[in-house]
Design an enzyme around this catalytic site. Structure first.
Site, short mmCIF file in Angstrom:
data_model
loop_
_atom_site.label_atom_id
_atom_site.label_comp_id
_atom_site.label_asym_id
_atom_site.label_seq_id
_atom_site.Cartn_x
_atom_site.Cartn_y
_atom_site.Cartn_z
N ASP A 92 28.48 34.72 43.68
CA ASP A 92 29.10 34.81 41.87
C ASP A 92 27.62 35.05 41.02
OD1 ASP A 92 29.47 32.51 42.11
OD2 ASP A 92 31.13 32.59 41.62
N SER A 93 28.06 34.91 39.65
CA SER A 93 27.49 35.02 38.80
C SER A 93 27.60 33.53 38.41
CB SER A 93 27.12 35.79 37.68
OG SER A 93 29.14 35.36 36.85
N GLY A 94 28.60 32.56 38.14
CA GLY A 94 28.67 31.33 37.68
C GLY A 94 29.53 31.41 36.75
N GLY A 95 29.84 32.49 36.48
CA GLY A 95 30.30 32.65 34.67
C GLY A 95 31.52 32.04 34.58
N ASP A 146 29.16 37.70 33.45
CA ASP A 146 29.90 38.09 32.24
C ASP A 146 30.83 37.21 31.65
OD1 ASP A 146 31.66 37.10 34.97
OD2 ASP A 146 33.47 38.59 34.30
N GLN A 188 35.36 44.20 33.02
CA GLN A 188 36.58 43.14 32.56
C GLN A 188 37.90 43.85 31.42
OE1 GLN A 188 37.15 39.56 32.38
NE2 GLN A 188 35.12 39.64 33.68
N GLY A 215 38.66 38.24 35.69
CA GLY A 215 39.57 38.61 34.42
C GLY A 215 41.00 39.25 34.58
N ASP A 265 38.04 38.14 47.51
CA ASP A 265 37.49 36.29 48.46
C ASP A 265 38.44 35.91 47.77
OD1 ASP A 265 36.41 36.83 45.34
OD2 ASP A 265 36.14 34.81 45.67
N CYS A 303 49.12 34.46 67.08
CA CYS A 303 48.01 34.48 66.43
C CYS A 303 47.14 33.96 68.36
CB CYS A 303 47.57 33.51 65.66
SG CYS A 303 46.02 32.95 65.44
N CYS A 305 44.20 32.39 67.65
CA CYS A 305 42.56 31.62 67.30
C CYS A 305 42.90 31.26 68.08
CB CYS A 305 43.05 31.16 66.09
SG CYS A 305 43.81 29.81 65.40
N CYS A 308 45.41 28.37 67.49
CA CYS A 308 46.92 28.33 67.79
C CYS A 308 47.23 28.38 69.95
CB CYS A 308 47.28 29.65 67.58
SG CYS A 308 48.18 29.39 65.43
N HIS A 334 42.92 28.70 61.67
CA HIS A 334 43.51 29.33 62.31
C HIS A 334 43.84 30.20 60.48
CE1 HIS A 334 48.07 31.22 62.31
NE2 HIS A 334 47.89 30.92 61.30
ZN LIG Z 1 46.25 31.02 64.83
#
Ligand SMILES: [Zn+2]
Length: 369
Positions: A92-95, A146, A188, A215, A265, A303, A305, A308, A334
């Site tokens: 990301d830009s850090g903004g 931004d 924005q 935003g 994200d 699940c 994973c 689990c 998980h």
């Molecule tokens: Zn799991």
């Protein structure tokens, strides 16, 4: 060169599947990017991230600029080598961090002056310097500086803010020298329909490789968030990926995909994991709850994973209550796996032309518990 390709668009709604290539591999969309703020997705090794199907991660320019410093990372061979992750990375830009972590900051046409949250030192970042920093980090996708418009904000403030962001995007694009890195521009416009539309149209003119929608999820209602996305997306070129920043919950992701968003994200799966809040297909569970003291079931029976397959809720509750490091690791594995499976299921549903049915079933499972 960065290329995004839409593979299939849903017949109802705006949902779509696609893929883009980067120098460190291909990414299938819609995609969730685990957050690696300090050049690490907290608690997991890159091998573990790959093991659960992670294709791309996000790192924060602001944090890496302040510590250890982008020059350090560049000297050691760039971010991929530094953190031993050879897959795609978006920075990301850090903004956003400049605006959210610093009460003391000054915005001007030139850039933003702020006081480091680590040692109080004063820094000026500009659209140009943010591109230089991200070029030295070497991420596959970089973003323009931004101003994340605060909420609430007046019409006049929001308008000035979006003009600044568009102007900064033009300067960012003019500064960029590395053709192997894709550049995303940030849209924005606050909570105003015409400003969202204007921001989208003007960003199309800037012609970045992808669009980030910023935003949002800053305190407004969900309905308003969805409305702003709906005002933005029709004005963007369909052959560029759309990334919504910092969103969100599984429900948010399903709603944004429905409205045409490709990339996500959020710190939620990793942060919640460390706080003992775990995601399942039937809703969230709080592992410290005494109801799990003798519970031999896994977090989620559906699940598969590592956590689990091998550990009971009773054991995970014990680890959490005892403050053991393993609790954070197992919970993070998980939660991230849950998000990655959600994205796989979403892509499959779009591919099979049943995304609306998927969306109905998704809510049905959560309402029945
Ligand atoms: Zn799991």
């Amino acid at each position: 060169m960065f290329r995004f390709k839409v593979i299939k668009k849903s017949k109802e709604g705006e949902a779509r599947i696609g893929e883009f290539n980067t120098p460190h591999g291909m990414v299938k969309t819609p995609v969730f990017m685990p957050v690696g703020t300090q050049a690490t997705v907290k608690g997991l090794t890159p091998e573990e991230l790959k093991g659960i199907g992670t294709e791309i991660i996000l790192a924060n320019t602001y944090h890496l600029y302040l510590r250890p410093g982008h020059q350090v990372i560049e000297r050691i061979g760039g971010l991929h080598k530094f953190m031993h992750w050879d897959g795609p990375i978006l920075t990301d830009s850090g903004g956003y961090q400049v605006f959210s972590l610093n009460a003391l900051r000054e915005i001007s046409e030139e850039g933003v002056t702020f006081k480091s949250h680590i040692d109080g030192s004063i820094h000026l970042i500009t659209p140009e310097s943010v591109i230089h920093i991200q070029e030295s980090l070497g991420a596959d996708i970089i973003t323009c500086l931004d101003e994340c418009t605060p909420y609430p904000a007046t019409y006049e403030y929001t308008q000035r803010s979006l003009e600044l962001t568009i102007n900064w995007a033009k300067r960012s694009k003019a500064t960029k020298t590395n053709n192997h890195q894709a550049l995303f521009g940030i849209i924005q416009g606050g909570m105003y329909r015409d400003l969202r539309e204007r921001s989208a149209k003007e960003m199309v003119e800037v012609d970045p490789d992808g669009y980030a929608i910023g935003g949002l999820s800053v305190g407004e209602t969900k309905l308003l968030t969805w409305e702003m996305i709906e005002y933005t997306i029709p004005h963007l070129l369909p052959d560029r990926p759309r990334y919504i920043m910092g969103i969100g919950t599984p429900e948010d992701i399903v709603e944004c995909v429905y409205r045409g968003v490709d990339m996500f994200d959020c710190v939620l799966p990793t942060r919640n994991a460390r706080n003992g809040m775990l995601f399942t297909n039937s809703g969230k569970i709080v592992i410290r709850n005494s109801a799990y003291r003798l519970d031999e079931d896994p977090i989620d029976k559906d699940c598969d994973c590592y956590t689990c397959r091998n550990y009971s809720r009773a054991y995970l509750r014990h680890l959490f209550m005892a403050g053991e490091i393993l609790a954070s690791r197992l919970n993070t594995l998980h939660n991230l796996y849950h998000f990655i499976c959600l994205m796989n299921d979403i892509r499959q549903a779009i591919f099979e032309d049943r995304f609306l049915q998927f969306r109905r079933d998704f809510y049905h499972k959560r309402c029945n518990t």
